[in-house]
Design a protein around this motif. Structure first.
Motif, PDB file in Angstrom:
ATOM      1  N   TYR A   8       0.863  -1.184   0.000  1.00  0.00           N
ATOM      2  CA  TYR A   8       0.000   0.000   0.000  1.00  0.00           C
ATOM      3  C   TYR A   8       0.897   1.232   0.000  1.00  0.00           C
ATOM      4  N   ALA A   9       0.335   2.364  -0.347  1.00  0.00           N
ATOM      5  CA  ALA A   9       1.091   3.616  -0.382  1.00  0.00           C
ATOM      6  C   ALA A   9       0.434   4.613   0.559  1.00  0.00           C
ATOM      7  N   ASP A  10       1.010   4.779   1.741  1.00  0.00           N
ATOM      8  CA  ASP A  10       0.585   5.822   2.676  1.00  0.00           C
ATOM      9  C   ASP A  10       1.516   7.010   2.460  1.00  0.00           C
ATOM     10  N   ILE A  11       1.027   8.013   1.756  1.00  0.00           N
ATOM     11  CA  ILE A  11       1.875   9.119   1.325  1.00  0.00           C
ATOM     12  C   ILE A  11       1.852  10.247   2.355  1.00  0.00           C
ATOM     13  N   SER A  12       3.009  10.545   2.921  1.00  0.00           N
ATOM     14  CA  SER A  12       3.153  11.676   3.827  1.00  0.00           C
ATOM     15  C   SER A  12       3.330  12.945   2.989  1.00  0.00           C
ATOM     16  N   VAL A  13       2.574  13.983   3.329  1.00  0.00           N
ATOM     17  CA  VAL A  13       2.630  15.237   2.587  1.00  0.00           C
ATOM     18  C   VAL A  13       3.088  16.343   3.530  1.00  0.00           C
ATOM     19  N   ALA A  14       4.210  16.961   3.226  1.00  0.00           N
ATOM     20  CA  ALA A  14       4.729  18.029   4.072  1.00  0.00           C
ATOM     21  C   ALA A  14       3.840  19.261   3.967  1.00  0.00           C
ATOM     22  N   VAL A  15       3.364  19.756   5.124  1.00  0.00           N
ATOM     23  CA  VAL A  15       2.463  20.907   5.181  1.00  0.00           C
ATOM     24  C   VAL A  15       3.036  21.934   6.143  1.00  0.00           C
ATOM     25  N   SER A  16       2.999  23.187   5.757  1.00  0.00           N
ATOM     26  CA  SER A  16       3.509  24.258   6.619  1.00  0.00           C
ATOM     27  C   SER A  16       2.473  24.614   7.680  1.00  0.00           C
ATOM     28  N   ALA A  17       2.904  24.647   8.946  1.00  0.00           N
ATOM     29  CA  ALA A  17       2.042  25.005  10.074  1.00  0.00           C
ATOM     30  C   ALA A  17       2.684  26.171  10.820  1.00  0.00           C
ATOM     31  N   PRO A  18       1.919  26.878  11.665  1.00  0.00           N
ATOM     32  CA  PRO A  18       2.469  28.042  12.373  1.00  0.00           C
ATOM     33  C   PRO A  18       3.720  27.742  13.177  1.00  0.00           C
ATOM     34  N   ASN A  19       3.808  26.545  13.772  1.00  0.00           N
ATOM     35  CA  ASN A  19       4.950  26.228  14.625  1.00  0.00           C
ATOM     36  C   ASN A  19       6.008  25.394  13.923  1.00  0.00           C
ATOM     37  N   GLY A  20       5.883  25.176  12.611  1.00  0.00           N
ATOM     38  CA  GLY A  20       6.867  24.386  11.895  1.00  0.00           C
ATOM     39  C   GLY A  20       6.214  23.452  10.896  1.00  0.00           C
ATOM     40  N   LEU A  21       7.044  22.632  10.277  1.00  0.00           N
ATOM     41  CA  LEU A  21       6.563  21.703   9.261  1.00  0.00           C
ATOM     42  C   LEU A  21       5.938  20.475   9.911  1.00  0.00           C
ATOM     43  N   VAL A  22       4.760  20.094   9.434  1.00  0.00           N
ATOM     44  CA  VAL A  22       4.115  18.861   9.883  1.00  0.00           C
ATOM     45  C   VAL A  22       3.884  17.980   8.660  1.00  0.00           C
ATOM     46  N   VAL A  23       3.762  16.671   8.891  1.00  0.00           N
ATOM     47  CA  VAL A  23       3.677  15.736   7.778  1.00  0.00           C
ATOM     48  C   VAL A  23       2.520  14.766   8.006  1.00  0.00           C
ATOM     49  N   PRO A  24       1.286  15.188   7.728  1.00  0.00           N
ATOM     50  CA  PRO A  24       0.150  14.259   7.817  1.00  0.00           C
ATOM     51  C   PRO A  24       0.194  13.235   6.685  1.00  0.00           C
ATOM     52  N   VAL A  25      -0.540  12.150   6.867  1.00  0.00           N
ATOM     53  CA  VAL A  25      -0.427  11.009   5.959  1.00  0.00           C
ATOM     54  C   VAL A  25      -1.738  10.770   5.208  1.00  0.00           C
ATOM     55  N   ILE A  26      -1.652  10.632   3.892  1.00  0.00           N
ATOM     56  CA  ILE A  26      -2.793  10.231   3.055  1.00  0.00           C
ATOM     57  C   ILE A  26      -2.808   8.704   3.045  1.00  0.00           C
ATOM     58  N   ARG A  27      -3.738   8.111   3.771  1.00  0.00           N
ATOM     59  CA  ARG A  27      -3.794   6.648   3.879  1.00  0.00           C
ATOM     60  C   ARG A  27      -4.315   6.033   2.581  1.00  0.00           C
ATOM     61  N   ILE A  30      -5.698  16.586   0.981  1.00  0.00           N
ATOM     62  CA  ILE A  30      -4.611  17.553   1.146  1.00  0.00           C
ATOM     63  C   ILE A  30      -5.158  18.916   1.558  1.00  0.00           C
ATOM     64  N   GLY A  31      -6.267  19.331   0.945  1.00  0.00           N
ATOM     65  CA  GLY A  31      -6.874  20.606   1.307  1.00  0.00           C
ATOM     66  C   GLY A  31      -7.308  20.642   2.758  1.00  0.00           C
ATOM     67  N   ASP A  32      -7.878  19.528   3.223  1.00  0.00           N
ATOM     68  CA  ASP A  32      -8.304  19.442   4.624  1.00  0.00           C
ATOM     69  C   ASP A  32      -7.098  19.493   5.557  1.00  0.00           C
ATOM     70  N   PHE A  33      -6.018  18.788   5.193  1.00  0.00           N
ATOM     71  CA  PHE A  33      -4.803  18.820   6.008  1.00  0.00           C
ATOM     72  C   PHE A  33      -4.245  20.232   6.110  1.00  0.00           C
ATOM     73  N   GLY A  34      -4.189  20.935   4.975  1.00  0.00           N
ATOM     74  CA  GLY A  34      -3.628  22.279   4.974  1.00  0.00           C
ATOM     75  C   GLY A  34      -4.408  23.234   5.852  1.00  0.00           C
ATOM     76  N   LYS A  35      -5.735  23.158   5.780  1.00  0.00           N
ATOM     77  CA  LYS A  35      -6.580  24.048   6.583  1.00  0.00           C
ATOM     78  C   LYS A  35      -6.411  23.770   8.065  1.00  0.00           C
ATOM     79  N   ARG A  36      -6.443  22.491   8.435  1.00  0.00           N
ATOM     80  CA  ARG A  36      -6.349  22.155   9.851  1.00  0.00           C
ATOM     81  C   ARG A  36      -4.938  22.310  10.408  1.00  0.00           C
ATOM     82  N   ALA A  37      -3.922  22.264   9.531  1.00  0.00           N
ATOM     83  CA  ALA A  37      -2.558  22.545   9.993  1.00  0.00           C
ATOM     84  C   ALA A  37      -2.439  24.010  10.410  1.00  0.00           C
ATOM     85  N   LYS A  38      -3.071  24.914   9.655  1.00  0.00           N
ATOM     86  CA  LYS A  38      -3.051  26.332  10.012  1.00  0.00           C
ATOM     87  C   LYS A  38      -3.817  26.589  11.300  1.00  0.00           C
ATOM     88  N   ASP A  39      -4.914  25.848  11.497  1.00  0.00           N
ATOM     89  CA  ASP A  39      -5.728  26.040  12.702  1.00  0.00           C
ATOM     90  C   ASP A  39      -5.178  25.283  13.903  1.00  0.00           C
TER      91      ASP A  39
END
Length: 427
Positions: A288-307, A321-330
């Motif tokens: 399987y391919a669980d792809i980690s996507v680097a997302v910029s957050a206020p306190n640094g880079l976070v890497v949530p995973v697309i299962r 990815i859009g959901d990850f980006g929004k919630r990383a900012k929040d």
């Protein structure tokens, strides 16, 4: 009767956190489940909700302290009265964010909480505003008054987008004459031209973790980076042709990441070593391919995973990815969304990067770096033409992945992007 506020369970293998910020002061009324504190863990910021409604009691720990899971950090007293008057010691909080930034040095918690202007912590009716750590930091950086901003978040809470929009429309305020004439014991006078200043700020737990893991990767893996470039003409044309229909049908914008994630999944299937990891003396292959996507957050880079990214459509990938980006900012990403991952994609091109050598995210064995698209002269059919080109960089653990496999992976990815039809027929 008082109720203890305890550090909640933070996720598997996480036993402690840092008290990043108090969102409620002693004497202030709180509602059940209302956030009263923010904890910084190794991966994300976690809000601590009030277990019951009542009056905020004494803080058992200070901002910046390390706390263990289950530890008591505060108490909530019974009652629903008005907030207790602020102590006289809070008077210096009336200074402006600009003067705080000039202080030498200023600890990080002060920049994030107590340093806010008094008018920026109360609503029009006099009740205190509850700001998330990311929003509070942005309020201080931009010097805006949150009491005059209409929140669009849950229960009317301010979001970063609300603050950014207000900062764009608000006129730049001239310094108040009284403030200029008043002596200040906590902030020095305006720095003379050419004066050098320093500010010492403690690293957040997230930044400490990022630093440690990146250094561990360099110390452990035999890292090597292989480059290629890709002609983005076909993807750009497809995106321009279908972006309106795509957004109308799926409710999300069609970006380039959807194409690259799908192409990466196909290439990982053909070159399974790039999707594998080393565990002791064993190689672990993943079907399987669980792809980690680097997302910029206020306190640094976070890497949530697309299962199970290999099973998702381009629309499903873009929505995730859009959901990850929004919630990383929040600051609302969950622990489980940051765990695991078999391969990482990092898009430095959104910041203008032309080329880089990304560092792998252990225990993964490879990371793909995407970069900015720019017009360059290339040769096609014996003619020099201008094409929108992007450099690709694959950093990999040479203990597991040979150069032949790395190059083959990049070529497969390049072919799929330059001819997106391959994504439809799995070629």
């Amino acid at each position: 009767m008082a109720t203890d506020v305890k550090v909640p369970t933070l996720g598997e293998s996480i036993t402690e956190a840092t008290l990043g910020q108090w969102l409620k002061k002693p004497g202030e009324p709180v509602k059940a489940d209302e956030p009263i504190a923010s904890l910084e863990t190794d991966k994300v910021a976690v809000e601590v909700p009030a277990p019951v409604a009542g009056i905020m009691g004494a803080h058992a720990v200070a901002e910046g302290d390390t706390v263990n899971v289950g530890a008591v950090i505060a108490v909530i007293e019974a009652g629903s009265g008005a907030a207790a008057p602020a102590p006289a010691a809070a008077a210096p909080a009336a200074q402006t964010p600009a003067s705080l930034k000039a202080a030498d040095p200023v600890p990080e918690p002060a920049l994030r909480s107590d340093a806010a202007p008094a008018a920026a912590t109360e609503e029009d009716d006099g009740s205190p505003l509850t700001l998330s750590p990311a929003v509070r930091r942005l309020v201080l950086e931009l010097g805006v008054d949150p009491s005059g901003i209409k929140g669009t978040g849950k229960d009317g809470r301010l979001t970063k987008d609300d603050v950014l929009a207000a900062a764009k429309t608000a006129p730049k305020a001239a310094p108040a004459p009284a403030a200029a004439a008043a002596p200040s014991a906590t902030a020095p006078a305006a720095a003379a031209t050419g004066e050098r200043r320093e500010e010492r700020v403690r690293m957040t737990r997230l930044r400490q973790t990022v630093a440690r893991r990146l250094k561990e990767a360099q110390n452990t893996a035999a890292m090597l980076t292989t480059f290629n470039d890709v002609d983005m003409t076909a993807v750009i044309e497809a995106r321009a042709r279908y972006k309106d229909l795509f957004e109308k049908k799926h409710g999300v914008r069609l970006g380039f990441m959807g194409f690259f994630v799908k192409a990466a999944c196909m290439a990982l299937k053909d070159i399974p070593a790039v999707n594998a990891s080393i565990d002791g003396d064993d190689i672990v292959y993943h079907d399987y391919a669980d792809i980690s996507v680097a997302v910029s957050a206020p306190n640094g880079l976070v890497v949530p995973v697309i299962r199970d990214a290999q099973s998702l459509s381009v629309a499903g990938i873009e929505k995730t990815i859009g959901d990850f980006g929004k919630r990383a900012k929040d600051g609302t990403l969950k622990m489980d969304e940051m765990k695991g991952g078999t391969f990482t994609i990092s898009n430095g091109g959104v910041f203008g990067s032309l080329m880089s050598t990304p560092i792998i995210n252990p225990p993964q064995s490879a990371v793909l770096g995407l970069h900015r698209i720019e017009d360059r002269p290339v040769v096609r059919d014996g003619q020099v033409v201008v094409r929108p080109m992007m450099y690709l960089a694959l950093s990999y653990d040479h203990r597991l992945i040979d150069g032949r496999e790395a190059v083959t992976f990049l070529v497969a990815l390049k072919n799929a992007i330059e001819d997106p039809t391959r994504l439809l027929i799995d070629l």
